[in-house]
Every structure is written in structure tokens, then in C-alpha cells.
Design a protein around this motif. Structure first.
Motif, PDB file in Angstrom:
ATOM      1  N   ASN A 126      -0.928   9.992   4.488  1.00 54.30           N
ATOM      2  CA  ASN A 126      -0.122   9.723   5.607  1.00 54.30           C
ATOM      3  C   ASN A 126       1.396   9.711   5.277  1.00 54.30           C
ATOM      4  N   ARG A 127       1.474   9.671   4.162  1.00 55.68           N
ATOM      5  CA  ARG A 127       3.110   9.654   3.521  1.00 55.68           C
ATOM      6  C   ARG A 127       3.753   8.291   4.016  1.00 55.68           C
ATOM      7  N   LEU A 128       3.000   7.224   3.881  1.00 57.28           N
ATOM      8  CA  LEU A 128       3.672   5.835   4.260  1.00 57.28           C
ATOM      9  C   LEU A 128       3.594   5.058   3.381  1.00 57.28           C
ATOM     10  N   ALA A 129       4.438   3.923   3.244  1.00 52.84           N
ATOM     11  CA  ALA A 129       4.298   2.744   2.332  1.00 52.84           C
ATOM     12  C   ALA A 129       4.179   1.480   3.226  1.00 52.84           C
ATOM     13  N   ARG A 130       3.487   0.717   3.178  1.00 54.57           N
ATOM     14  CA  ARG A 130       3.414  -0.594   3.597  1.00 54.57           C
ATOM     15  C   ARG A 130       3.827  -1.680   2.675  1.00 54.57           C
ATOM     16  N   VAL A 131       4.880  -2.407   3.162  1.00 58.34           N
ATOM     17  CA  VAL A 131       5.678  -3.232   2.085  1.00 58.34           C
ATOM     18  C   VAL A 131       6.179  -4.433   2.756  1.00 58.34           C
ATOM     19  N   GLU A 132       6.214  -5.721   1.791  1.00 61.69           N
ATOM     20  CA  GLU A 132       6.862  -6.855   2.411  1.00 61.69           C
ATOM     21  C   GLU A 132       8.321  -6.705   2.634  1.00 61.69           C
ATOM     22  N   PRO A 133       8.853  -7.615   3.493  1.00 62.12           N
ATOM     23  CA  PRO A 133      10.203  -7.384   3.946  1.00 62.12           C
ATOM     24  C   PRO A 133      11.283  -7.541   2.490  1.00 62.12           C
ATOM     25  N   GLY A 134      10.727  -8.262   1.743  1.00 60.08           N
ATOM     26  CA  GLY A 134      11.679  -8.540   0.610  1.00 60.08           C
ATOM     27  C   GLY A 134      11.954  -7.648  -0.492  1.00 60.08           C
ATOM     28  N   VAL A 135      11.076  -6.439  -0.205  1.00 56.74           N
ATOM     29  CA  VAL A 135      11.209  -5.368  -1.176  1.00 56.74           C
ATOM     30  C   VAL A 135      12.488  -4.825  -1.276  1.00 56.74           C
ATOM     31  N   GLU A 164      19.185  -7.824  14.350  1.00 59.50           N
ATOM     32  CA  GLU A 164      19.955  -8.781  13.649  1.00 59.50           C
ATOM     33  C   GLU A 164      19.077  -9.934  13.667  1.00 59.50           C
ATOM     34  N   GLY A 165      18.190 -10.129  13.624  1.00 60.05           N
ATOM     35  CA  GLY A 165      17.094 -11.344  13.520  1.00 60.05           C
ATOM     36  C   GLY A 165      17.234 -11.992  14.540  1.00 60.05           C
ATOM     37  N   LEU A 166      17.516 -11.774  15.904  1.00 58.87           N
ATOM     38  CA  LEU A 166      17.619 -12.616  16.999  1.00 58.87           C
ATOM     39  C   LEU A 166      16.317 -12.469  17.973  1.00 58.87           C
ATOM     40  N   LEU A 167      15.563 -11.609  17.625  1.00 61.27           N
ATOM     41  CA  LEU A 167      14.279 -11.516  18.500  1.00 61.27           C
ATOM     42  C   LEU A 167      13.102 -12.045  17.541  1.00 61.27           C
ATOM     43  N   ALA A 168      12.827 -11.542  16.319  1.00 63.23           N
ATOM     44  CA  ALA A 168      11.763 -11.919  15.536  1.00 63.23           C
ATOM     45  C   ALA A 168      11.908 -11.912  14.244  1.00 63.23           C
ATOM     46  N   VAL A 169      10.949 -12.581  13.318  1.00 62.65           N
ATOM     47  CA  VAL A 169      11.103 -12.403  11.972  1.00 62.65           C
ATOM     48  C   VAL A 169      10.334 -11.362  11.405  1.00 62.65           C
ATOM     49  N   ILE A 170      10.855 -10.524  10.835  1.00 65.55           N
ATOM     50  CA  ILE A 170       9.944  -9.371  10.036  1.00 65.55           C
ATOM     51  C   ILE A 170       9.080  -9.844   8.795  1.00 65.55           C
ATOM     52  N   VAL A 171       7.976  -9.568   8.860  1.00 65.43           N
ATOM     53  CA  VAL A 171       7.110  -9.889   7.812  1.00 65.43           C
ATOM     54  C   VAL A 171       6.430  -8.795   7.067  1.00 65.43           C
ATOM     55  N   GLU A 172       6.328  -7.649   7.822  1.00 67.93           N
ATOM     56  CA  GLU A 172       5.603  -6.296   7.125  1.00 67.93           C
ATOM     57  C   GLU A 172       6.350  -5.149   7.680  1.00 67.93           C
ATOM     58  N   VAL A 173       6.691  -4.108   6.830  1.00 67.54           N
ATOM     59  CA  VAL A 173       7.399  -2.854   7.186  1.00 67.54           C
ATOM     60  C   VAL A 173       6.279  -1.711   6.709  1.00 67.54           C
ATOM     61  N   THR A 174       6.161  -0.873   7.604  1.00 64.03           N
ATOM     62  CA  THR A 174       5.728   0.462   7.077  1.00 64.03           C
ATOM     63  C   THR A 174       6.640   1.631   7.344  1.00 64.03           C
ATOM     64  N   VAL A 175       6.964   2.201   6.107  1.00 65.46           N
ATOM     65  CA  VAL A 175       7.968   3.307   6.240  1.00 65.46           C
ATOM     66  C   VAL A 175       7.473   4.576   6.088  1.00 65.46           C
ATOM     67  N   ARG A 176       8.176   5.374   6.610  1.00 64.73           N
ATOM     68  CA  ARG A 176       7.755   6.810   6.271  1.00 64.73           C
ATOM     69  C   ARG A 176       8.302   7.245   5.029  1.00 64.73           C
ATOM     70  N   LEU A 177       7.544   7.997   4.325  1.00 67.00           N
ATOM     71  CA  LEU A 177       7.989   8.842   3.074  1.00 67.00           C
ATOM     72  C   LEU A 177       7.973  10.138   3.352  1.00 67.00           C
ATOM     73  N   HIS A 211      14.825   5.638  12.224  1.00 71.37           N
ATOM     74  CA  HIS A 211      13.997   7.032  12.324  1.00 71.37           C
ATOM     75  C   HIS A 211      13.044   7.015  11.244  1.00 71.37           C
ATOM     76  N   ASN A 212      13.058   6.288  10.224  1.00 72.10           N
ATOM     77  CA  ASN A 212      12.324   6.176   8.925  1.00 72.10           C
ATOM     78  C   ASN A 212      11.189   5.132   8.999  1.00 72.10           C
ATOM     79  N   VAL A 213      11.013   4.167   9.975  1.00 71.62           N
ATOM     80  CA  VAL A 213      10.149   3.042  10.075  1.00 71.62           C
ATOM     81  C   VAL A 213       8.927   3.309  11.154  1.00 71.62           C
ATOM     82  N   GLU A 222       0.829  -1.239   0.029  1.00 68.93           N
ATOM     83  CA  GLU A 222       0.195   0.050  -0.068  1.00 68.93           C
ATOM     84  C   GLU A 222       0.965   1.103   0.162  1.00 68.93           C
ATOM     85  N   ILE A 223       0.586   2.142  -0.926  1.00 72.26           N
ATOM     86  CA  ILE A 223       1.048   3.325  -0.849  1.00 72.26           C
ATOM     87  C   ILE A 223       0.141   4.620  -0.335  1.00 72.26           C
ATOM     88  N   ASP A 224       0.337   5.077   0.808  1.00 76.64           N
ATOM     89  CA  ASP A 224      -0.610   5.867   1.490  1.00 76.64           C
ATOM     90  C   ASP A 224      -0.070   7.517   1.615  1.00 76.64           C
TER      91      ASP A 224
END
Lengths: 493, 357
Positions: free
Chosen positions: A113-122, A208-221, A171-173, A108-110
Motif C-alpha cells: 500500500n506504500r505506507l509507513a506507520r510510525v511513532e511521532p518521534g521518528v 500547532e499542537g492546539l487541538l490534540a496530541v499526535i501519537v501515531e502517523v501513517t505516511v504515504r510513500l 498531502h503526504n499523511v 510498520e512498513i507496508d
């Protein structure tokens, strides 16, 4: 390294059958030839084949894989594009490599709100490309941005050339969806600027992947600045160049980027990409200014004056896109350019307070002569993030060990002057010993406690990022003599 | 009057640990109204004070927790710098440590980052009296988990903050505020439009039919934009009074016997009826309301955000938006790591922190 050393354990048959049942076709790799491309990340001196590589396509599949691994107590190493520089995605012989490479959708590109919701492999750059038409961009720009993925950026809290002004990944997530090792889906942050409770979003960045696996990221644009200019200035000493860096900041200017290269790096870059760098200079500064037209014009004038007063031997101002890209091309190609000078190079990543730049550079030079190893310096001068590249030849017996010892000394010096062993590349497998110089047993115990709070069995990327207390005890026994600190002459903060 | 009383604080924690005495960490008590009611023996950090290091060219300041916030801000202002996140100042002004523990940011936040964004490192004492140091004095630092930012905004429930290093920024040469009359819906639309254009914005708020937009930057940049946007220029004194009044919740709007709610919402979330002020370009909305907590939280959740009862109301109930069970369980485990006996600021954040004994 011989193959026999990297051969993995055997994947338990029951687990294999369960994985086959849940993964799409070609979603499970177990043959040696298929595993080979995954044996290392960007730090290729460390190699290891995993038991298997999983290539899921849905969050539900990732969830099932994690649940299975939890049930069978099999370690899991998550991987994005594998461009990391500290061995964070190095597979484990008794573990599964979980590739998120197929999660490449921008969900999603919002614009409002100047946000993009993306999958982790983008890919990092793909985000900025997707929103360019809206006049927006995603600010963090690690040099691997063509290839590296946003999931990996979050795991490493990646920086880049522009983080002096625009901050790190942290600062951008604005939001994350993560899966714990037990398959629990957690939503951290979101479309809002803050969320109740402890700031787990900040904690996830650089974990560094020690706590959880990231499956979706919302970034600030951010809106693209209207004007961008780049100045290049040559100096006859690194001290002079380092002093100007401080002057620019002292004048209330926050450049979008402020980069420095030393003589060896300038020469290498010029020989490689022919952009017109003054090869006789001892140091080169690149300063990028952005903002409104009026703002850039006045800052440009100020920086040019500072360069001139500091005795710059050559000042070039790029006002158009083509010239700007040309000036940056040499800096961006600096690593491969240096790679042409030597069979191998080892890239360091310490950060120091800016006013210690010349002290540290001088010391590196002294050691370079002592060790008989050349060093090229390319770094983010604005935020004190050094990238000394130590040139060596892995085929010469003992030279890698010598290089690592030299590197370790540089990192200890960074800590001693009030800095850190890693600014943006992460600890991974590479800087575990260096971590022992930076943290005491109590801090490490808390880090292990936090790891356990998320992952009690220690199955997510175990053995990375945080050294065991035992490892540090052994390492300390080698490095601390009679309880003395290294560099006793230096003031400590 | 700089003083390092960390050893003394450490002794008190170890004593409290031996006796299982709950501790209430206090700086200047300026934010007593904030969070849930918590009872415990006072552990005063005020005596642990002084700026440890400040070199303007590094853009970093390190100070002890008890340092009065006003003193620290004066030291920065003298060098033409400031804290980027514009922290509120309550009552006597608050302390540096209290500011970090509360994690609050002012009107500049959407444009210059939050308090936690500016935190580079800190030293603290955990519930076992261990002296811990996380992060450092440099902006780029990825060694170890980012626990200094985890502690920011944790309301003193994890550790006693002793000292912290923060990133600072140069003050803008010029600041002006533009004023325009419009209703809530039009204001929200306009705020999103301005935020999408590359402008030197430093605050956007709306109250009682008026949109206020602050611009910061050099003289030329600010005046060019002013011409572009149009609108009326607000008098300098009035503008300053408005923004600090909004930041510290001292505007007439805030003097009320009704509970004050802070809603954290997506910036473009739809307008809604109520007695409210919009800050952070739409992302933070202050609501005075006697409605039930459940209703206000439902409203916020429907819009993709959360609601905290900021001032007044029932301080024994849940003040902050309740967390999903899995998240709460995780936060309890984190609390256990730092403060296994649950000594610090019991229940100040959530009733369930410390977790079930």
C-alpha cells in the motif's frame, strides 16, 4: 533575558507524585538544570522553563498524563525535536512540556500500500532511509529533516524544497492517531484515501499542537524517480530570475524544486561551503527536475533554453549525484552561512503569488536601507515562499525591536499582495500579531471556536497560533490609522 | 454573466436565522442524489458566479460558487491546464461550489491528489451570516487552522461556500491507456506493482476481466513506459469515453436499479466477490449490491476501510459509514461552531448533524 523571568511555577505535589508513579525512570524532569534544554525551540529569542518535562514511552502513559493535566487544569505543550522556527514548542511557566522524543519506532512498513506507520518521534529523514531499499521515499523534506520529527511536521504542516511538486505534509499523511486533552484516542484517516465525515485529518495538519496530541502517523510513500537533474543559473538581477521562474511554470513544467538566492546569500554560501557559486551574480536559481529519463531530458532542454533566453550569465547542469549534491550544498547551508555574517538573524516565512516576487523583493530592499539592516534572501521561488533573513545584533540596544518591526512590515506586505504571513514555519508565539493583519475578528472567533470544540478548557498549547481578539484590537490600534489599510495602492484579492 | 450576490445570500441567511428556517443549499442540483435526504427552503447559489481571477502562471484559479463547472474547465483547458483531481460531472454539469462541498475526485485522484488537496482557500457565509475567509491563493500557507479543507466535502452542512481558490496543473502532453485481460486478483497485484515503480501513471481501473492503465506525460516518457509494460493500446476515443464514464458513473455497469456502494479501501485490499468495478488503483471500489448496509460496512471495515451508499438505496437512513461516538460528538461540536442553529443542509451528511437540540 534574566533567569528570574523564565522561572516556572511550582509543580503541584499531588500531580508530581501521580506523574512519578506513571512515568518510567528519568521520565519526569523538574530540576532547573534538567529543564534548561527544553526552554526554547528553534526560535531561541523566546525562552521559558516549564514546570516539568514529561518523557513518556507509551501511548497509555501519554493518555494518563493528559488526563491528569485535564483534572488539574495544567496546560500541556507537546514537543518533538524542538526544531520549530516560530516558538510553537515554547514551554509555559504554568505548564507541562510533553516530549514525544522517545516515540522513535517505525511500527510498520507496508510496501503493497506504500505506507509507513510510525511513532511521532521518528525523524523525518529516518522514514526515507528506512524505505530506501524498497525504492520508496517520503517526500516532504524540511531543511531540518535530519533532526525534525514527523509528529512536529504534522503539527506544523511542514514543507520543504520539494513541495512544489510533491506537496506539503498534509498531502503526504494518510492517517493519524491523536489523543485529546481528555485522553480520548481518535483515529483519523488510515490506510485509505478518504474517510467519512468532516476532514479532521486535514484540520490536524498545521494545528500547532492546539487541538490534540499526535501519537501515531501513517505516511504515504512514493516511488523514487528514476532520474534527477539539477540546473543552476546566474542572473544579473533578481527581476530577471523571478521572471524565469514564471516562464518555467508557464511552459507546463513542474520542477521538483525551484530555489532562488540573492547576492548576499550567494556570497555567504560560497564563503562557507565553497561549491563554486558565481559570487558576482545578483541572483541564482537552482532548478531540480525529476521523473523518467525521457521526461527529465526533454524538460532539462526546455529549462536550459529558458535560462539562456532570459540572459543567464552562467548555466551549470548537474547530471550526477556528486555534482547535484554540491549545487544543493550551498542552498542547504544558506542559513548557517548567513549566520556567519552577523551576530543574529531573523528568518521570515511569508508566501506571495509568484508574479509579485520582484515587487516584494524591491520593497524589502528599500526598507532594508531605511532601517539600516541588511537582508539576505533565500527562498522557495517556485511556490512563492520567501525567507528573507534580516541581519541584526541583539546586543545593540533596540536592534531586535527594529528588526521585528521591519519583519512585521514584510509580513503585512505579503498579506497585501494576496499572500500569507507564514508559508511553512507556523505562527507559534512569533507571528501572533501578524495574524491580526491577515484575519478579521470573525475568522479569529471561528478559530477559537474550533479550538474549544477540541479542548474546551484551553489546555493544549494555549496562547499559540491564534491571537486573542483583545490582542488584535490592541495591535490594530497601533497599526491601522484612521481606518486606512496599509499599502492602499495595491490591488487586493 | 458574472455576478456577486453575496450580500443577497447573507440577507437570506440572516432572515432564516431569525425564523429558524432550515435551508437547502443548491447550485445546479446535479448532485441531488448524493448524501441523505434533506429538507429545507432552497438557498440558490447559482446566481453567484464568475471566475474571479485566473493567472495560468500562478497555477491557481479563483471562482465564485455558482460558476458552472464546465465553464471553469473550459477556461482552464484553453490555457492547457486542468483541475488535478478530475471531478465528476453529473447531469447539467454542476457548479464549482457544489463540487467543493461534495469533495468528490475522479480516477486521477491517487496520482494527482484529491479535491481537498487542491483547495487553497475559500470564502463562505456561516450560519450567523458572517462572511469568513480562510486560507488564500498560495500553495504554502499555514496561518490559522485549515478550515477551507475542513469545509471541502462537508456537503454544505457547515457554511455556504461563496468563492474558492484551487491549485491547477498543466495538462499532460500525451495520454494513453493500456489494456490487459486479467482476473480481479491478478489486476490488484499488477496495480500495486505498477504503483511501486516510478511510472507516469494517471489512472488504474479494472472491470469485467480487464485492467486499464492510463499513462500521462510527455511523448517520450509515455512511449518508453508503454514498451516496458507491454499490453494493448486502447483507442483514444474509447479510452476517453471509458475514463469519463467511470468518473461520472455513466458506464453501462452503473445503470442499475440496485444501490451503488462506494468502498474506500486500502489499495492492496484483497479481491472479493460481487458485481464491482475497481478504481483508484484498488483504493476505491464501486459495488452494486442489494445486501444490507450492515453487511457491506462490515465487509469494508474488515478490510480496513469504509462504505458509503453512493446512489439509490435508503436515503433516509445513514448513507455514509457511521462514525465512532467520540468522533461524531466532535463533529457535532464543529457543526455548532459554524452553524449553531443547524440551518444548513440538515442531516445531509449524518442524521445526527445538527446535533441534539
Amino acid at each position: 533575558m534574566s533567569d528570574s523571568l523564565t522561572l516556572p511555577d511550582c509543580l503541584p505535589a499531588a500531580l508530581k507524585n501521580s506523574l512519578l508513579a506513571l512515568l518510567p525512570k528519568q521520565g519526569l524532569l523538574t530540576e532547573i538544570e534538567e529543564l534548561r534544554p527544553y526552554e526554547c525551540d528553534g526560535l531561541s529569542v523566546y525562552r521559558q522553563l516549564p514546570m516539568a518535562v514529561c518523557l513518556p514511552e507509551t501511548v497509555a502513559q501519554v493518555q494518563q498524563i493528559l488526563r491528569l493535566c485535564y483534572r488539574y487544569a495544567i496546560p500541556v505543550v507537546a514537543r518533538g525535536a524542538g526544531t520549530g522556527l516560530s516558538g510553537g514548542a515554547l514551554p509555559l511557566a504554568n505548564g507541562i512540556l510533553l516530549s514525544l522524543a522517545r516515540f522513535t519506532r517505525i511500527l510498520e512498513i507496508d510496501k503493497e500500500n506504500r505506507l509507513a506507520r510510525v511513532e511521532p518521534g521518528v525523524r523525518n529523514l529516518a522514514i526515507s532511509e528506512a524505505v530506501a531499499d524498497l525504492g520508496l521515499f517520503y517526500a516532504p523534506d524540511p531543511s531540518s529533516q535530519i533532526a525534525c520529527t514527523i509528529g512536529g511536521n504534522v503539527a506544523e504542516n511542514s514543507g520543504g524544497v520539494h513541495c512544489l511538486k510533491y506537496g506539503l505534509t498534509l498531502h503526504n499523511v494518510q492517517g493519524l492517531k491523536v489523543l485529546t486533552i481528555t485522553g480520548e484516542l481518535l483515529e483519523l484517516g488510515g490506510d485509505v484515501l478518504d474517510s467519512p465525515g468532516y476532514d479532521l485529518l486535514a484540520l490536524m495538519c498545521g494545528s500547532e499542537g492546539l487541538l490534540a496530541v499526535i501519537v501515531e502517523v501513517t505516511v504515504r510513500l512514493l516511488p523514487k524517480p528514476k532520474e534527477v537533474s539539477v540546473l543552476m543559473a546566474a542572473f544579473e538581477s533578481t527581476e530577471k530570475a523571478a521572471a524565469v521562474v514564471t516562464d518555467i511554470i508557464a511552459n507546463g513544467i513542474l520542477p521538483a524544486g525551484l530555489e532562488m538566492m540573492d547576492q548576499l546569500a550567494i556570497q555567504a554560501a560560497e564563503d562557507f561551503v565553497h561549491v563554486g557559486y558565481p559570487t558576482s551574480a545578483a541572483a541564482l536559481l537552482l532548478c531540480e527536475l525529476d521523473g523518467s529519463i525521457a521526461e527529465v531530458a526533454s524538460e532539462l532542454e526546455c529549462v536550459e533554453k529558458l535560462f539562456f533566453e532570459a540572459g543567464a550569465t552562467d548555466i551549470v547542469i548537474a547530471r550526477d549525484d556528486r555534482m547535484r549534491q554540491r549545487l544543493w550544498a550551498g542552498r542547504k547551508a544558506a542559513f548557517p552561512a548567513v549566520g556567519r555574517l552577523s551576530a543574529d538573524y531573523y528568518c521570515m516565512d511569508g508566501t506571495i503569488p509568484r508574479h509579485r516576487l520582484s515587487t516584494v523583493l524591491k520593497q524589502i530592499k528599500v526598507w532594508s536601507e531605511e532601517y539600516g539592516l541588511r537582508v539576505a534572501n533565500v527562498f522557495h521561488a517556485g511556490d512563492g515562499n520567501l525567507h528573507p533573513l534580516i541581519l541584526y545584533d541583539a546586543n545593540q540596544p533596540g536592534e531586535l525591536a527594529k528588526t521585528e518591526a521591519f519583519g512585521q512590515k514584510i509580513l503585512e506586505l505579503c498579506v497585501a499582495v494576496g499572500g500569507t504571513v507564514t508559508g511553512e514555519h507556523g505562527v507559534g508565539i512569533e507571528k501572533l500579531d501578524a495574524m491580526c493583519s491577515q484575519f478579521g475578528a470573525d475568522e479569529l472567533a471561528v478559530y477559537h471556536g474550533i479550538k474549544k470544540a477540541f479542548d474546551e478548557q484551553g489546555l493544549l498549547n494555549p496562547g499559540k497560533a491564534i491571537p486573542t481578539l483583545q490582542r488584535c484590537a490592541e495591535f490594530g490600534a497601533m497599526h491601522v490609522h484612521d481606518g486606512e489599510l496599509s499599502f492602499p495602492e495595491l490591488e487586493r484579492f | 454573466m458574472d455576478a456577486d450576490i453575496s450580500i443577497h445570500l447573507q440577507e437570506q441567511i440572516i432572515l432564516a436565522q431569525a425564523r429558524s428556517t432550515a435551508l437547502a443549499i443548491v447550485g445546479s442540483a446535479s448532485k441531488d442524489f448524493l448524501g441523505r435526504r434533506s429538507r429545507g427552503q432552497v438557498l440558490s447559489v447559482a446566481g453567484h458566479c464568475g471566475i474571479v481571477s485566473y493567472d495560468p502562471t500562478e497555477l491557481v484559479i479563483t471562482a465564485r460558487a455558482g460558476t458552472p463547472l464546465r465553464e471553469l474547465q473550459a477556461a482552464l483547458a484553453e490555457k492547457g491546464q486542468m483541475l488535478p483531481f478530475d471531478p465528476p460531472c453529473y447531469a447539467a454539469g454542476g457548479t464549482f461550489g457544489g463540487m467543493i462541498a461534495a469533495g468528490l475526485s475522479g480516477p486521477r485522484r491517487p496520482f494527482a491528489g484529491s479535491l481537498r488537496d487542491a483547495v487553497l482557500g475559500l470564502r463562505c457565509l456561516d450560519g450567523q451570516g458572517r462572511l469568513l475567509s480562510f486560507g488564500g491563493q498560495v500553495v504554502k500557507n499555514v496561518a490559522g487552522f485549515d478550515l477551507s479543507r475542513l469545509l471541502s466535502g462537508s456537503m454544505g452542512t457547515l457554511a455556504v461556500i461563496l468563492e474558492a481558490s484551487l491549485r491547477v496543473v498543466p495538462c499532460a502532453a500525451t495520454e494513453i491507456t493500456l489494456l490487459q485481460s486479467c482476473d480481479q486478483a491478478a489486476a490488484l497485484t499488477k496495480m500495486q506493482r505498477l504503483a511501486c515503480a516510478a511510472l507516469p501513471l494517471s489512472a488504474m481501473a479494472w472491470q469485467q476481466g480487464q485492467l486499464m492503465v492510463r499513462l500521462s506525460g510527455n511523448q517520450e516518457a509515455v512511449s518508453t513506459v508503454r514498451e516496458e509494460i507491454g499490453a494493448v493500446l486502447m483507442a483514444d476515443d474509447a479510452a476517453k469515453a471509458f475514463w469519463s464514464g467511470l468518473r461520472d458513473q455513466r458506464l453501462p455497469f452503473f445503470s442499475s436499479s440496485q444501490p451503488l456502494w462506494r468502498l474506500s479501501l486500502p489499495a492492496a485490499a484483497a479481491p472479493f466477490d460481487g458485481d464491482l468495478i475497481i478504481d483508484w488503483g484498488g483504493a476505491q471500489r464501486w459495488l452494486k449490491s442489494a445486501a444490507t448496509a450492515a453487511d457491506i460496512r462490515q465487509l469494508s471495515r474488515n478490510m480496513g476501510g469504509s462504505a458509503d451508499c453512493f446512489r439509490g438505496g435508503d436515503r433516509d437512513g445513514e448513507v455514509y459509514q457511521p462514525l465512532a461516538p467520540a468522533l461524531m460528538a466532535l463533529q457535532q461540536r464543529i457543526k455548532q461552531v459554524f452553524d449553531p442553529q443547524g440551518l444548513f443542509n440538515r442531516g445531509r451528511l449524518y442524521a445526527a448533524l445538527p446535533g441534539p437540540c
